[in-house]
Design an enzyme around this catalytic site. Structure first.
Site, mmCIF file in Angstrom:
data_model
loop_
_atom_site.group_PDB
_atom_site.id
_atom_site.type_symbol
_atom_site.label_atom_id
_atom_site.label_comp_id
_atom_site.label_asym_id
_atom_site.label_seq_id
_atom_site.Cartn_x
_atom_site.Cartn_y
_atom_site.Cartn_z
ATOM 1 N N HIS A 112 0.834 -1.175 0.025
ATOM 2 C CA HIS A 112 -0.699 -0.010 -0.221
ATOM 3 C C HIS A 112 1.025 1.364 -0.037
ATOM 4 C CE1 HIS A 112 -4.003 1.822 0.324
ATOM 5 N NE2 HIS A 112 -3.525 2.916 0.825
ATOM 6 N N ASP B 156 -14.415 3.081 6.961
ATOM 7 C CA ASP B 156 -13.162 4.176 6.518
ATOM 8 C C ASP B 156 -13.467 4.301 4.950
ATOM 9 O OD1 ASP B 156 -10.239 5.203 6.104
ATOM 10 O OD2 ASP B 156 -10.342 3.455 3.831
ATOM 11 N N ARG C 14 -12.502 12.943 3.730
ATOM 12 C CA ARG C 14 -11.654 13.517 4.037
ATOM 13 C C ARG C 14 -10.861 13.669 2.973
ATOM 14 N NH1 ARG C 14 -8.166 9.041 5.947
ATOM 15 N NH2 ARG C 14 -6.607 11.148 5.357
ATOM 16 N N LYS D 1 -7.327 -0.856 6.022
ATOM 17 C CA LYS D 1 -7.973 -2.132 5.378
ATOM 18 C C LYS D 1 -6.918 -2.781 5.619
ATOM 19 C CE LYS D 1 -7.688 1.910 2.939
ATOM 20 N NZ LYS D 1 -8.450 3.590 2.913
HETATM 21 N N1 URA Z 1 -4.893 6.051 1.567
HETATM 22 C C1 URA Z 1 -5.270 5.448 2.580
HETATM 23 O O1 URA Z 1 -5.724 4.359 2.402
HETATM 24 N N2 URA Z 1 -5.574 6.666 3.489
HETATM 25 C C2 URA Z 1 -5.163 7.408 2.979
HETATM 26 O O2 URA Z 1 -5.941 8.592 4.592
HETATM 27 C C3 URA Z 1 -4.374 7.952 3.098
HETATM 28 C C4 URA Z 1 -4.086 7.090 2.049
#
Ligand code: URA
Length: 435
Positions: A82, A161, A168, A187
């Site tokens: 990620h 999320d 956000r 996640k």
């Molecule tokens: N990637 C994500 O999944 N969440 C964030 O808050 C920032 C980058």
């Protein structure tokens, strides 16, 4: 319990309890807490911050807000990757097929664009026919048959999320260590892999602008991962200028394909091989990250990575012909050149500004409901350290709206600083935590 009290407590610098964090996450996910109150709390968290305990509790509350995937039917050590988000960061599209070609099962859940950064799901959706929403059986079956599947966040996995991320994105509450680490790690932990490799971006085009902040983010995420019993490695990498040359969805997929053909920009190629090397090592297929790197390089050079990408595209309903015929991608009707104002050397390319310019041309969202223009974006032709002549094209802005493309071009031009003296190229891999 009352959401207004929770907002006021955080606004005044208080520490939230487990119950308060769970109340917020559950209430917002279920729709009993409206967007405006969730936005107020996120802004309070943004300014007042959360401590380590609150951050862990937030990650946990989001992780269990939906289903947790069980990958135990897939043989081998499943390794997830990620990125914390950057400009021009298409590494997943290169790293995932390379690691899969070296025997690492990739069962990955990716995100959409966030703020000025792009997202893998939007990029994949620029491939005609490509489906990022698969049912769990199809997702797992595909990993077992071809070794790789990448899906978008479903309504069932970390729905908290999914909602908070989208909010956000449009409320200026992205760049906060606790919100980023809980978003990513909730996640990653719900997605069920055995090990996690994090690419923590650092610099102007990242949410963490300084090396210290990027390390703090990497360390927090490693601690969350390790506390859940997952091997977690954080690679701190440069994002002071856009990664590669392409910024924008279909442009980036094309660049990823070129990279797997061996014609990619140096930085994307190097970073992809390094990250894939770490994944191959933590996935138990190499005895060191260096050996993993050599395996990833071989898979790139002999075309196994590209073959894996083609199989992956086909399996998810996309047209694999895009690999040979880029005209199959959505095409921008307008292209506007950006030229250098002076002779000299590129000293700086403000990556955030390029990301915002790309977003304004249509490649990103301005509000939650916006559709993205998959063909829009910016091709950065010169990178830091390159010599340029006055009038030379340094970037090309692509889009479908004259006004937006013109504004994007003005913004892109402001991102470049050209000086008289030669400058060093930035160091790409700055630190590795958790190896
Ligand atoms: N990637 C994500 O999944 N969440 C964030 O808050 C920032 C980058």
């Amino acid at each position: 319990m009352n959401i207004i009290d929770i907002i006021c407590k955080k606004r005044d610098g208080g520490k939230l309890t487990r119950d308060e964090i769970e109340f917020f996450v559950k209430g917002y996910t279920e729709g009993t807490i409206p967007d405006y109150q969730a936005s107020a709390l996120l802004m309070a968290i943004f300014f007042q911050k959360m401590d380590k305990e609150e951050t862990f509790l937030l990650a946990e509350a989001m992780r269990v807000s939906g289903d947790v995937i069980d990958l135990s039917d897939i043989k081998g050590i499943k390794v997830d990757k990620h990125s914390t988000g950057g400009v021009g960061d298409k590494t997943t599209l290169v790293v995932a097929p390379l690691a899969a070609a070296c025997g690492i099962p990739i069962a990955k859940m990716s995100g959409r664009g966030l703020g000025f950064t792009g997202g893998t799901v939007d990029k994949l959706e620029s491939i005609p026919g490509f489906r990022t929403a698969l049912e769990p059986e199809e997702f797992l079956g595909q990993v077992n048959t071809i070794g790789i599947s990448v899906i978008g966040q479903t309504a069932h996995i970390t729905p908290a999320d999914k909602k908070i991320y989208a909010l956000r994105d449009v409320t200026g509450t992205v760049e906060n260590l606790s919100l980023i680490s809980s978003s990513i790690m909730s996640k990653k932990l719900a997605a069920g892999s055995d090990a996690i490799v994090l690419d923590v971006k650092c610099g102007d085009g990242a949410f963490m602008k300084t090396f210290e902040d990027a390390c703090a983010l990497g360390k927090t995420m490693c601690e969350i991962g390790e506390s859940a019993g997952k091997k977690t490695v954080a690679v701190i990498t440069d994002m002071s200028q856009p990664l590669g040359n392409a910024v924008g969805n279909s442009l980036e997929v094309i660049e990823a394909i070129e990279t797997l053909k061996g014609n990619g920009p140096e930085d994307i190629t190097e970073l992809s091989i390094r990250l894939a090397g770490v994944m191959i090592f933590v996935g138990g297929k190499a005895s060191s990250p260096e050996e993993g790197q050599a395996m990833a390089k071989a898979a790139l050079e002999d075309g196994r990575g590209l073959e894996k990408l083609a199989a992956f595209i086909k399996a998810q309903g996309g047209n694999p012909e895009v690999i040979n015929d880029y005209s199959l991608f959505p095409q921008a009707q307008i292209s506007t050149e950006v030229t250098a104002d002076a002779d000299g050397f590129v000293e700086e390319i403000k990556a955030e500004r390029i990301g915002l310019a790309s977003q304004h041309t249509g490649a990103g969202r301005q509000s939650k409901e916006d559709a993205v223009d998959l063909s829009a974006g910016i091709y950065v032709k010169k990178k830091v350290g390159d010599q340029v002549s006055r009038g030379e094209v340094i970037a090309v802005v692509y889009g479908n709206d004259e006004q937006k493309a013109a504004t994007g071009a003005e913004e892109a031009k402001k991102a470049f600083r050209i000086g008289n003296s030669p400058v060093e190229k930035p160091v790409l891999i700055k630190e590795i935590l958790g190896l």
